[in-house]
Design a protein around this motif. Structure first.
Motif, mmCIF file in Angstrom:
data_model
loop_
_atom_site.group_PDB
_atom_site.id
_atom_site.type_symbol
_atom_site.label_atom_id
_atom_site.label_comp_id
_atom_site.label_asym_id
_atom_site.label_seq_id
_atom_site.Cartn_x
_atom_site.Cartn_y
_atom_site.Cartn_z
ATOM 1 N N LEU A 86 0.822 -1.208 0.000
ATOM 2 C CA LEU A 86 0.000 0.000 0.000
ATOM 3 C C LEU A 86 0.857 1.260 0.000
ATOM 4 O O LEU A 86 0.486 2.270 -0.619
ATOM 5 N N ARG A 87 1.996 1.223 0.674
ATOM 6 C CA ARG A 87 2.912 2.368 0.646
ATOM 7 C C ARG A 87 3.353 2.641 -0.796
ATOM 8 O O ARG A 87 3.386 3.781 -1.240
ATOM 9 N N ALA A 88 3.710 1.596 -1.525
ATOM 10 C CA ALA A 88 4.145 1.761 -2.913
ATOM 11 C C ALA A 88 3.013 2.315 -3.781
ATOM 12 O O ALA A 88 3.239 3.200 -4.608
ATOM 13 N N VAL A 89 1.803 1.811 -3.582
ATOM 14 C CA VAL A 89 0.651 2.305 -4.348
ATOM 15 C C VAL A 89 0.401 3.775 -4.021
ATOM 16 O O VAL A 89 0.193 4.602 -4.917
ATOM 17 N N GLY A 90 0.425 4.125 -2.742
ATOM 18 C CA GLY A 90 0.226 5.519 -2.347
ATOM 19 C C GLY A 90 1.301 6.434 -2.897
ATOM 20 O O GLY A 90 1.011 7.551 -3.356
ATOM 21 N N SER A 91 2.537 5.973 -2.889
ATOM 22 C CA SER A 91 3.640 6.767 -3.444
ATOM 23 C C SER A 91 3.488 6.948 -4.946
ATOM 24 O O SER A 91 3.843 7.989 -5.501
ATOM 25 N N TYR A 92 2.945 5.924 -5.598
ATOM 26 C CA TYR A 92 2.662 5.996 -7.034
ATOM 27 C C TYR A 92 1.677 7.145 -7.308
ATOM 28 O O TYR A 92 1.879 7.954 -8.209
ATOM 29 N N ILE A 93 0.632 7.238 -6.494
ATOM 30 C CA ILE A 93 -0.364 8.314 -6.638
ATOM 31 C C ILE A 93 0.279 9.661 -6.295
ATOM 32 O O ILE A 93 0.083 10.653 -6.999
ATOM 33 N N ASP A 94 1.065 9.695 -5.200
ATOM 34 C CA ASP A 94 1.757 10.930 -4.811
ATOM 35 C C ASP A 94 2.656 11.425 -5.942
ATOM 36 O O ASP A 94 2.681 12.615 -6.248
ATOM 37 N N PRO A 131 3.578 -7.901 -9.188
ATOM 38 C CA PRO A 131 5.044 -7.977 -9.292
ATOM 39 C C PRO A 131 5.693 -6.597 -9.467
ATOM 40 O O PRO A 131 6.758 -6.332 -8.907
ATOM 41 N N ALA A 132 5.060 -5.711 -10.220
ATOM 42 C CA ALA A 132 5.605 -4.368 -10.410
ATOM 43 C C ALA A 132 5.539 -3.567 -9.114
ATOM 44 O O ALA A 132 6.443 -2.788 -8.808
ATOM 45 N N ILE A 133 4.476 -3.752 -8.342
ATOM 46 C CA ILE A 133 4.353 -3.062 -7.061
ATOM 47 C C ILE A 133 5.443 -3.550 -6.109
ATOM 48 O O ILE A 133 6.074 -2.757 -5.412
ATOM 49 N N LEU A 134 5.691 -4.854 -6.080
ATOM 50 C CA LEU A 134 6.741 -5.406 -5.214
ATOM 51 C C LEU A 134 8.109 -4.859 -5.624
ATOM 52 O O LEU A 134 8.931 -4.521 -4.767
ATOM 53 N N GLU A 135 8.339 -4.748 -6.917
ATOM 54 C CA GLU A 135 9.606 -4.199 -7.412
ATOM 55 C C GLU A 135 9.748 -2.730 -6.997
ATOM 56 O O GLU A 135 10.801 -2.290 -6.542
ATOM 57 N N ALA A 136 8.670 -1.966 -7.145
ATOM 58 C CA ALA A 136 8.689 -0.559 -6.757
ATOM 59 C C ALA A 136 8.901 -0.418 -5.256
ATOM 60 O O ALA A 136 9.633 0.464 -4.806
ATOM 61 N N SER A 137 8.269 -1.281 -4.470
ATOM 62 C CA SER A 137 8.435 -1.266 -3.022
ATOM 63 C C SER A 137 9.895 -1.491 -2.649
ATOM 64 O O SER A 137 10.451 -0.807 -1.788
ATOM 65 N N THR A 138 10.536 -2.436 -3.330
ATOM 66 C CA THR A 138 11.946 -2.720 -3.079
ATOM 67 C C THR A 138 12.807 -1.513 -3.443
ATOM 68 O O THR A 138 13.695 -1.122 -2.677
ATOM 69 N N ARG A 139 12.535 -0.902 -4.599
ATOM 70 C CA ARG A 139 13.307 0.272 -5.012
ATOM 71 C C ARG A 139 13.111 1.438 -4.046
ATOM 72 O O ARG A 139 14.053 2.180 -3.761
ATOM 73 N N MET A 140 11.884 1.609 -3.546
ATOM 74 C CA MET A 140 11.631 2.682 -2.580
ATOM 75 C C MET A 140 12.475 2.475 -1.335
ATOM 76 O O MET A 140 13.064 3.423 -0.811
#
Length: 164
Positions: A86-94, A131-140
């Motif tokens: 959810l943090r990654a999704v929220g950051s995506y919107i931010d 999978p893309a969200i998990l990748e983004a979460s890792t990069r964050m």
């Protein structure tokens, strides 16, 4: 939503609360000063709908509790956990300067459904592959580590989308 931590921080706090309640399936809607959720009952016979809401004050309390837990001991980050997703999704919107309308993980396929309004007042409906969200979460996480002396960078989140 007037929340100092943005959607990334707000959704992470909500994810932590849902995780503590063992809630896995949800449909979250954002309103002026609160988030409202309809969630699948985590207890057998799984027949109820659990309704929750989180105000700005609730989120600030959850953030303070989470910060206190993190200070108590540093466990490894689980990038597949609900708070991190959810943090990654929220950051995506931010990152898109969007106004969040809805986040839902009740689809059969491994995607998170998001709806938000762009700065140009255009309604966006997107299916973000897990999978893309998990990748983004890792990069964050790597970006935060880099800011503290480690390495990495935050790249784009791959997605499929439809505009309305």
């Amino acid at each position: 939503m007037p929340y100092v931590y943005g959607y990334g921080g707000a959704l992470r706090c909500i994810g932590q609360a849902l995780e503590r309640q063992e809630i896995v399936v949800f449909d979250l809607k954002s309103y002026a000063c609160e988030f409202r959720l309809e969630c699948g009952d985590p207890r057998p016979p799984y027949a109820r709908i659990v309704r929750l809401s989180y105000s700005v004050a609730d989120l600030e309390r959850l953030e303070a509790e989470g910060r206190a837990r993190r200070r108590m001991g540093s466990s490894p980050v689980d990038f597949g956990s609900l708070p991190e997703i959810l943090r990654a999704v929220g950051s995506y919107i931010d990152h898109r300067s969007g106004h969040l309308l809805r986040v839902c993980n009740a689809r059969v396929e491994p995607v998170i459904e998001v709806e938000y309004e762009t700065m140009g007042r255009r309604l966006q409906h997107e299916l973000l592959p897990l999978p893309a969200i998990l990748e983004a979460s890792t990069r964050m996480h790597q970006k935060r580590v880099k800011a503290q002396g480690g390495i990495s960078s935050l790249g784009p989140l791959r997605k499929s989308h439809r505009s309305r």
